[in-house]
Design a protein around this motif. Structure first.
Motif, PDB file in Angstrom:
ATOM      1  N   VAL A   1      59.550  24.979 -22.994  1.00  0.00           N
ATOM      2  CA  VAL A   1      60.800  25.201 -23.723  1.00  0.00           C
ATOM      3  C   VAL A   1      61.137  26.690 -23.767  1.00  0.00           C
ATOM      4  CG1 VAL A   1      61.916  24.964 -25.973  1.00  0.00           C
ATOM      5  CG2 VAL A   1      60.522  23.098 -25.081  1.00  0.00           C
ATOM      6  N   ALA A   2      60.133  27.533 -23.987  1.00  0.00           N
ATOM      7  CA  ALA A   2      60.376  28.975 -24.068  1.00  0.00           C
ATOM      8  C   ALA A   2      60.848  29.531 -22.724  1.00  0.00           C
ATOM      9  CB  ALA A   2      59.101  29.685 -24.524  1.00  0.00           C
ATOM     10  N   LEU A   3      60.230  29.082 -21.620  1.00  0.00           N
ATOM     11  CA  LEU A   3      60.658  29.560 -20.304  1.00  0.00           C
ATOM     12  C   LEU A   3      62.079  29.110 -19.983  1.00  0.00           C
ATOM     13  CD1 LEU A   3      57.382  29.051 -18.235  1.00  0.00           C
ATOM     14  CD2 LEU A   3      58.375  31.211 -19.036  1.00  0.00           C
ATOM     15  N   PHE A   4      62.413  27.865 -20.369  1.00  0.00           N
ATOM     16  CA  PHE A   4      63.783  27.403 -20.149  1.00  0.00           C
ATOM     17  C   PHE A   4      64.766  28.223 -20.980  1.00  0.00           C
ATOM     18  CE2 PHE A   4      67.258  24.362 -21.145  1.00  0.00           C
ATOM     19  CZ  PHE A   4      67.763  24.237 -19.852  1.00  0.00           C
ATOM     20  N   SER A   5      64.367  28.566 -22.217  1.00  0.00           N
ATOM     21  CA  SER A   5      65.216  29.421 -23.053  1.00  0.00           C
ATOM     22  C   SER A   5      65.379  30.807 -22.425  1.00  0.00           C
ATOM     23  CB  SER A   5      64.605  29.532 -24.449  1.00  0.00           C
ATOM     24  OG  SER A   5      65.325  30.438 -25.245  1.00  0.00           O
ATOM     25  N   ALA A   6      64.311  31.344 -21.828  1.00  0.00           N
ATOM     26  CA  ALA A   6      64.402  32.648 -21.173  1.00  0.00           C
ATOM     27  C   ALA A   6      65.340  32.586 -19.968  1.00  0.00           C
ATOM     28  CB  ALA A   6      63.004  33.100 -20.747  1.00  0.00           C
ATOM     29  N   VAL A   7      65.281  31.464 -19.232  1.00  0.00           N
ATOM     30  CA  VAL A   7      66.196  31.307 -18.100  1.00  0.00           C
ATOM     31  C   VAL A   7      67.645  31.288 -18.572  1.00  0.00           C
ATOM     32  CG1 VAL A   7      66.926  29.690 -16.299  1.00  0.00           C
ATOM     33  CG2 VAL A   7      64.505  30.159 -16.649  1.00  0.00           C
ATOM     34  N   LEU A   8      67.916  30.587 -19.662  1.00  0.00           N
ATOM     35  CA  LEU A   8      69.279  30.540 -20.177  1.00  0.00           C
ATOM     36  C   LEU A   8      69.745  31.921 -20.618  1.00  0.00           C
ATOM     37  CD1 LEU A   8      69.138  27.253 -22.334  1.00  0.00           C
ATOM     38  CD2 LEU A   8      70.072  27.554 -20.042  1.00  0.00           C
TER      39      LEU A   8
ATOM     40  N   ALA B   1      61.430  32.416 -29.071  1.00  0.00           N
ATOM     41  CA  ALA B   1      60.107  31.865 -28.806  1.00  0.00           C
ATOM     42  C   ALA B   1      59.026  32.930 -28.914  1.00  0.00           C
ATOM     43  CB  ALA B   1      60.083  31.216 -27.429  1.00  0.00           C
ATOM     44  N   TYR B   2      59.343  34.151 -28.545  1.00  0.00           N
ATOM     45  CA  TYR B   2      58.406  35.265 -28.626  1.00  0.00           C
ATOM     46  C   TYR B   2      58.016  35.513 -30.085  1.00  0.00           C
ATOM     47  CZ  TYR B   2      56.609  39.971 -27.464  1.00  0.00           C
ATOM     48  OH  TYR B   2      55.830  41.087 -27.281  1.00  0.00           O
ATOM     49  N   GLN B   3      59.010  35.536 -30.968  1.00  0.00           N
ATOM     50  CA  GLN B   3      58.764  35.767 -32.391  1.00  0.00           C
ATOM     51  C   GLN B   3      58.010  34.579 -33.022  1.00  0.00           C
ATOM     52  OE1 GLN B   3      59.562  38.671 -33.708  1.00  0.00           O
ATOM     53  NE2 GLN B   3      60.615  39.390 -31.855  1.00  0.00           N
ATOM     54  N   VAL B   4      58.385  33.359 -32.620  1.00  0.00           N
ATOM     55  CA  VAL B   4      57.715  32.179 -33.170  1.00  0.00           C
ATOM     56  C   VAL B   4      56.251  32.137 -32.754  1.00  0.00           C
ATOM     57  CG1 VAL B   4      57.657  29.653 -33.096  1.00  0.00           C
ATOM     58  CG2 VAL B   4      59.836  30.837 -33.353  1.00  0.00           C
ATOM     59  N   ALA B   5      55.962  32.535 -31.511  1.00  0.00           N
ATOM     60  CA  ALA B   5      54.583  32.516 -31.026  1.00  0.00           C
ATOM     61  C   ALA B   5      53.707  33.465 -31.835  1.00  0.00           C
ATOM     62  CB  ALA B   5      54.540  32.881 -29.555  1.00  0.00           C
ATOM     63  N   TYR B   6      54.211  34.649 -32.132  1.00  0.00           N
ATOM     64  CA  TYR B   6      53.408  35.593 -32.911  1.00  0.00           C
ATOM     65  C   TYR B   6      53.263  35.121 -34.359  1.00  0.00           C
ATOM     66  CZ  TYR B   6      51.464  39.991 -34.534  1.00  0.00           C
ATOM     67  OH  TYR B   6      50.633  40.946 -35.075  1.00  0.00           O
ATOM     68  N   PHE B   7      54.312  34.497 -34.892  1.00  0.00           N
ATOM     69  CA  PHE B   7      54.226  33.926 -36.237  1.00  0.00           C
ATOM     70  C   PHE B   7      53.123  32.863 -36.292  1.00  0.00           C
ATOM     71  CE2 PHE B   7      55.299  31.029 -39.622  1.00  0.00           C
ATOM     72  CZ  PHE B   7      55.774  31.848 -40.647  1.00  0.00           C
ATOM     73  N   ALA B   8      53.041  32.013 -35.268  1.00  0.00           N
ATOM     74  CA  ALA B   8      52.012  30.970 -35.222  1.00  0.00           C
ATOM     75  C   ALA B   8      50.622  31.575 -35.155  1.00  0.00           C
ATOM     76  CB  ALA B   8      52.249  30.044 -34.032  1.00  0.00           C
ATOM     77  N   ALA B   9      50.459  32.695 -34.437  1.00  0.00           N
ATOM     78  CA  ALA B   9      49.156  33.357 -34.366  1.00  0.00           C
ATOM     79  C   ALA B   9      48.738  33.901 -35.732  1.00  0.00           C
ATOM     80  CB  ALA B   9      49.189  34.468 -33.335  1.00  0.00           C
ATOM     81  N   LEU B  10      49.682  34.518 -36.458  1.00  0.00           N
ATOM     82  CA  LEU B  10      49.390  35.009 -37.806  1.00  0.00           C
ATOM     83  C   LEU B  10      49.016  33.851 -38.746  1.00  0.00           C
ATOM     84  CD1 LEU B  10      52.287  37.592 -38.176  1.00  0.00           C
ATOM     85  CD2 LEU B  10      49.865  38.151 -38.179  1.00  0.00           C
ATOM     86  N   TYR B  11      49.800  32.796 -38.679  1.00  0.00           N
ATOM     87  CA  TYR B  11      49.555  31.622 -39.537  1.00  0.00           C
ATOM     88  C   TYR B  11      48.178  31.027 -39.262  1.00  0.00           C
ATOM     89  CZ  TYR B  11      49.653  26.636 -40.589  1.00  0.00           C
ATOM     90  OH  TYR B  11      49.335  25.381 -41.009  1.00  0.00           O
ATOM     91  N   ALA B  12      47.829  30.842 -37.998  1.00  0.00           N
ATOM     92  CA  ALA B  12      46.549  30.231 -37.652  1.00  0.00           C
ATOM     93  C   ALA B  12      45.379  31.081 -38.110  1.00  0.00           C
ATOM     94  CB  ALA B  12      46.475  29.996 -36.149  1.00  0.00           C
TER      95      ALA B  12
END
Length: 500
Positions: free
Chosen positions: A78-85, A145-156
């Protein structure tokens, strides 16, 4: 008038010193630990739990790790498709290559596949990548997606780290570096000033540069604070589930212990029943066997009658023993709601006259009398209490045969009313002397007292006052009229007036 002397002054001084010493001993000493703990300790206590500071959350299961890998793969697509868009409608800055955006978002998402297994490692790797690609590819940094990924790392990291000290250290380093980087961006590099310079001037209530700086700081506080709060909530939820599971396990263990104790209590009750049955019939067998031996040559019919009594007593004893032992073998049948095959009803008050007749056949004449305060009291005695009173009467009469020279005994069943409610009383009296060489173990009387205590009653056992013989008196409370126990006992047969 008394003039104070040197001795008085010395005594006064000594008294003052003693009083000061006593005051120093009795006064509460200020506790140094009452002070407020340092900020790092308060943060550690807030992130963990004061009641279980050393609790470690269990690691992820195999299913959870598989879900992490699958979820990361879907998120990456999903993130790569968003980057393509974004590349297609907004393009990328001229100063960077398009591949940097795809590599940056992929590099930050891939470590999430093991975020629950290595939460601190994923946090540190993601933090380095997050800062690095902010300068390598600004287009990747602005992807959601970049921001969400780092948020998930902090949360975990906050939610899944077993070593809370390592988590707190890593989180402090990351947040400190972020704060330092934000200060550098605001002051030294003038990055935000350059952003304002390329924009159109805006006439707002707050200066444009200050507004950008405050907005950036607020976003970072909410971003990092939200990740920490969500992780802490997840960790606390896991701790609560652990406590509930431990509590449920303790309840199961306590239920099993209660069931085990109920089984033990039932077996002890059966053991007392077995003792009463065996002691009674064996004593009868012994007396009749001795009588048959003495009259075998002189009076064969009397010897035959004594041996017939021995035969009947032995058969009765075996039958009752089988009945009691069958209870132990019938647990499965009782669990299914069916009664054990061939089991006879338990004896009760209505069987006391028959008990007296059996003793009369063995040479002990027993007179049975009943005294009811209200007609029908004995018919309303609960079956359990009736069984216990019957066993007490059986034990008392057996003791007369074994340990006394008496040939007669009286047994009285009476009911009455008192300040604490209705009661049932059994009294057994004999007028004999102790038989030499017949001292018992005392288990029978101990079982008698235990039966009485089971029903909340009292027992008096001992020599009669002012006359020869032995007296056993048992008194137990009766349920009030109309109670469920009393209604259940209504089907008992009435007790006869006289035995033998």
């Amino acid at each position: 008038m008394h003039t104070p002397s040197a001795t008085d002054h010395t005594g006064a001084a000594r008294g003052t010193a003693d009083g000061a010493a006593a005051h120093a001993v009795t006064d509460p000493v200020p506790v140094a630990d009452a002070r407020r703990p340092p900020f790092p300790e308060r943060v550690a206590a807030w992130l963990n739990d004061p009641q279980d500071p050393f609790w470690e959350r269990p690691g992820p299961t195999a299913a959870q790790q598989r879900n992490d890998v699958l979820g990361t793969a879907v998120f990456l697509l999903v993130a790569l498709f968003s980057a393509v868009l974004m590349h297609s409608y907004a393009g990328v800055p001229e100063t960077e290559e398009p591949w940097g955006m795809y590599v940056g978002v992929s590099a930050l998402i891939l470590p999430l596949a093991v975020r629950r297994r290595f939460p601190v490692g994923v946090l540190l790797v993601s933090s380095v990548l997050f800062f690095a690609f902010y300068y390598i590819s600004i287009a990747a940094a602005f992807l959601l997606a970049y921001q969400v990924a780092y948020f998930a790392a902090l949360y975990a990291a906050v939610a899944w780290t077993r070593n809370r000290g390592a988590m707190l250290t890593a989180l402090s380093v990351v947040i400190g570096c972020m704060a330092l980087w934000l200060v550098v961006e605001l002051t030294i590099t003038r990055a935000y000033a350059e952003i304002v310079e390329v924009q159109e001037p805006v006439d707002g209530p707050i200066p444009q540069l200050l507004a950008v700086q405050l907005h950036s700081g607020l976003v970072n506080v909410v971003y990092f604070g939200g990740a920490v709060l969500a992780g802490r909530a997840s960790w606390r939820s896991a701790l609560q589930r652990h406590r509930l599971a431990a509590q449920a396990e303790r309840i199961r263990e306590q239920s099993a212990e209660i069931a085990r104790r109920a089984v033990v209590d039932e077996r002890l009750r059966i053991a007392r029943e077995l003792h009463d049955v065996v002691a009674h019939h064996v004593s009868v067998i012994g007396i009749q066997a001795g009588a048959a031996r003495k009259v075998l040559d002189r009076d064969p019919p009397a010897a035959t009658a004594a041996l017939r009594t021995v035969e009947e007593s032995s058969r009765t004893a075996v039958g009752e023993m089988r009945q009691l032992l069958g209870v132990l073998r019938a647990e499965d049948e009782d669990a299914r709601g069916s009664a054990p095959a061939g089991r006879r009803p338990d004896p009760g008050l209505a069987d006391i006259p028959a008990l007296a007749r059996r003793h009369a056949e063995n040479g002990l004449t027993v007179t049975v009398r009943t005294v009811e305060d209200v007609p029908g009291d004995l018919a309303r005695v609960p079956p359990g209490l009736g069984l216990s009173v019957f066993r007490c009467a059986q034990e008392s009469l057996s003791n007369v045969i074994r340990h006394s020279t008496a040939t007669t005994a009286s047994l009285v069943l009476r009911t009455g009313r008192g300040p604490e409610g209705p009661w049932l009383e059994l009294e057994v009296l004999d007028g004999g002397s102790p038989r030499s060489g017949t001292a018992g173990t005392g288990f029978g009387l101990q079982g008698l007292r235990e039966r009485v205590r089971l029903h909340g009653g009292e027992a008096e056992v001992g020599p009669r006052s002012g006359r020869p013989g032995w007296r056993v008196r048992v008194r137990c409370p009766l349920p009030v009229d109309g109670s469920p126990d009393g209604a259940a006992a209504g089907g008992q047969r009435s007790v006869g007036g006289s035995g033998a």
